[in-house]
Design an enzyme around this catalytic site. Sequence first.
Site, PDB file in Angstrom:
ATOM      1  N   GLY A   1       0.848  -1.203   0.000  1.00 22.55           N
ATOM      2  CA  GLY A   1       0.000   0.000   0.000  1.00 22.55           C
ATOM      3  C   GLY A   1       0.870   1.235   0.000  1.00 22.55           C
ATOM      4  O   GLY A   1       2.086   1.159   0.227  1.00 22.55           O
TER       5      GLY A   1
ATOM      6  N   GLY B   1       1.897   5.736   4.278  1.00 29.93           N
ATOM      7  CA  GLY B   1       0.819   6.333   5.074  1.00 29.93           C
ATOM      8  C   GLY B   1      -0.468   5.526   5.064  1.00 29.93           C
ATOM      9  O   GLY B   1      -1.459   5.914   5.680  1.00 29.93           O
TER      10      GLY B   1
ATOM     11  N   SER C   1       5.884  -1.922  -1.974  1.00 28.13           N
ATOM     12  CA  SER C   1       5.863  -2.900  -3.080  1.00 28.13           C
ATOM     13  C   SER C   1       4.883  -2.463  -4.177  1.00 28.13           C
ATOM     14  O   SER C   1       3.846  -3.091  -4.367  1.00 28.13           O
ATOM     15  CB  SER C   1       5.563  -4.311  -2.578  1.00 28.13           C
TER      16      SER C   1
HETATM   17  S1  ADX Z   1       9.423  -0.135  -1.792  1.00 26.89           S
HETATM   18  O1  ADX Z   1       8.776   0.641  -2.857  1.00 26.89           O
HETATM   19  O2  ADX Z   1      10.784  -0.541  -2.141  1.00 26.89           O
HETATM   20  O3  ADX Z   1       8.590  -1.280  -1.365  1.00 26.89           O
HETATM   21  P1  ADX Z   1       9.771   0.529   0.990  1.00 26.89           P
HETATM   22  O4  ADX Z   1       8.488   0.043   1.595  1.00 26.89           O
HETATM   23  O5  ADX Z   1      10.981  -0.318   1.157  1.00 26.89           O
HETATM   24  O6  ADX Z   1       9.504   0.895  -0.557  1.00 26.89           O
HETATM   25  O7  ADX Z   1      10.143   1.952   1.616  1.00 26.89           O
HETATM   26  C1  ADX Z   1       9.181   2.962   1.664  1.00 26.89           C
HETATM   27  C2  ADX Z   1       9.524   4.000   2.740  1.00 26.89           C
HETATM   28  O8  ADX Z   1      10.648   4.746   2.331  1.00 26.89           O
HETATM   29  C3  ADX Z   1       8.391   4.986   2.901  1.00 26.89           C
HETATM   30  O9  ADX Z   1       7.529   4.611   3.957  1.00 26.89           O
HETATM   31  C4  ADX Z   1       9.095   6.292   3.215  1.00 26.89           C
HETATM   32  O10 ADX Z   1       9.289   6.427   4.604  1.00 26.89           O
HETATM   33  C5  ADX Z   1      10.449   6.137   2.584  1.00 26.89           C
HETATM   34  N1  ADX Z   1      10.662   6.846   1.291  1.00 26.89           N
HETATM   35  C6  ADX Z   1      11.683   7.704   1.065  1.00 26.89           C
HETATM   36  N2  ADX Z   1      11.678   8.108  -0.212  1.00 26.89           N
HETATM   37  C7  ADX Z   1      10.616   7.516  -0.820  1.00 26.89           C
HETATM   38  C8  ADX Z   1      10.105   7.522  -2.147  1.00 26.89           C
HETATM   39  N3  ADX Z   1      10.666   8.237  -3.115  1.00 26.89           N
HETATM   40  N4  ADX Z   1       8.998   6.781  -2.422  1.00 26.89           N
HETATM   41  C9  ADX Z   1       8.426   6.054  -1.449  1.00 26.89           C
HETATM   42  N5  ADX Z   1       8.865   5.978  -0.165  1.00 26.89           N
HETATM   43  C10 ADX Z   1       9.961   6.703   0.153  1.00 26.89           C
END
Ligand code: ADX
Length: 168
Positions: free
Chosen positions: A14, A17, A83
């Site tokens: 998701g 937030g 994800s």
């Molecule tokens: S994922 O896309 O690779 O699954 P993941 O869940 O590990 O992301 O990390 C997301 C967290 O990184 C967010 O909750 C936020 O705190 C932080 N974050 C920092 N930069 C970004 C970005 N550009 N996009 C999304 N999350 C970010």
Amino acid sequence: MSNPSNAICFWLTGLSGSGKTTISKRICESTEIVHLDGDLLRKTVCNDLGFSKEDRHENLRRAIGIARLLVEQNFSVICSFISPYEKDRVIAKESIPNCKIVYLETSIDVCKDRDPKGLYKKALAGEIPDFTGISAPFETPVDYDLKIDTHSLSLEECAEKILKLKKS
Ligand code: ADX
């Protein structure tokens, strides 16, 4: 992937937030489930990665590997990662034994209003590139085991719904 043990993996996907970390922590308080969280992994084993599609794929490849090792050793695990790409979620489902994909369907407007870390404000001001939901995609999940609207349900109700998957 099938699993000879009773261990389970809940994979929460998701927007930032949407409540992934909060719900995971609530579930871990009352169970012996191990928590793998995006923010924590990104401070440790994934601290060399950014937020391009390729880096997110690598981040999730490592998370999936750890979750798989845990479940194979009979530890249940809850994974909270944005994800955003269906391909990575499908890999999680196929690679981790007894993996249940839980889609936290919380609208971008609600997430922007919550903005618990002030990241949407920064992303909208152009200070964070490739921010999911603003300047990077979140592909709506197609294949999931449970969909939860964290806006209309209480924290307790969300946790209960997820834990019920253990019995299905
Ligand atoms: S994922 O896309 O690779 O699954 P993941 O869940 O590990 O992301 O990390 C997301 C967290 O990184 C967010 O909750 C936020 O705190 C932080 N974050 C920092 N930069 C970004 C970005 N550009 N996009 C999304 N999350 C970010």
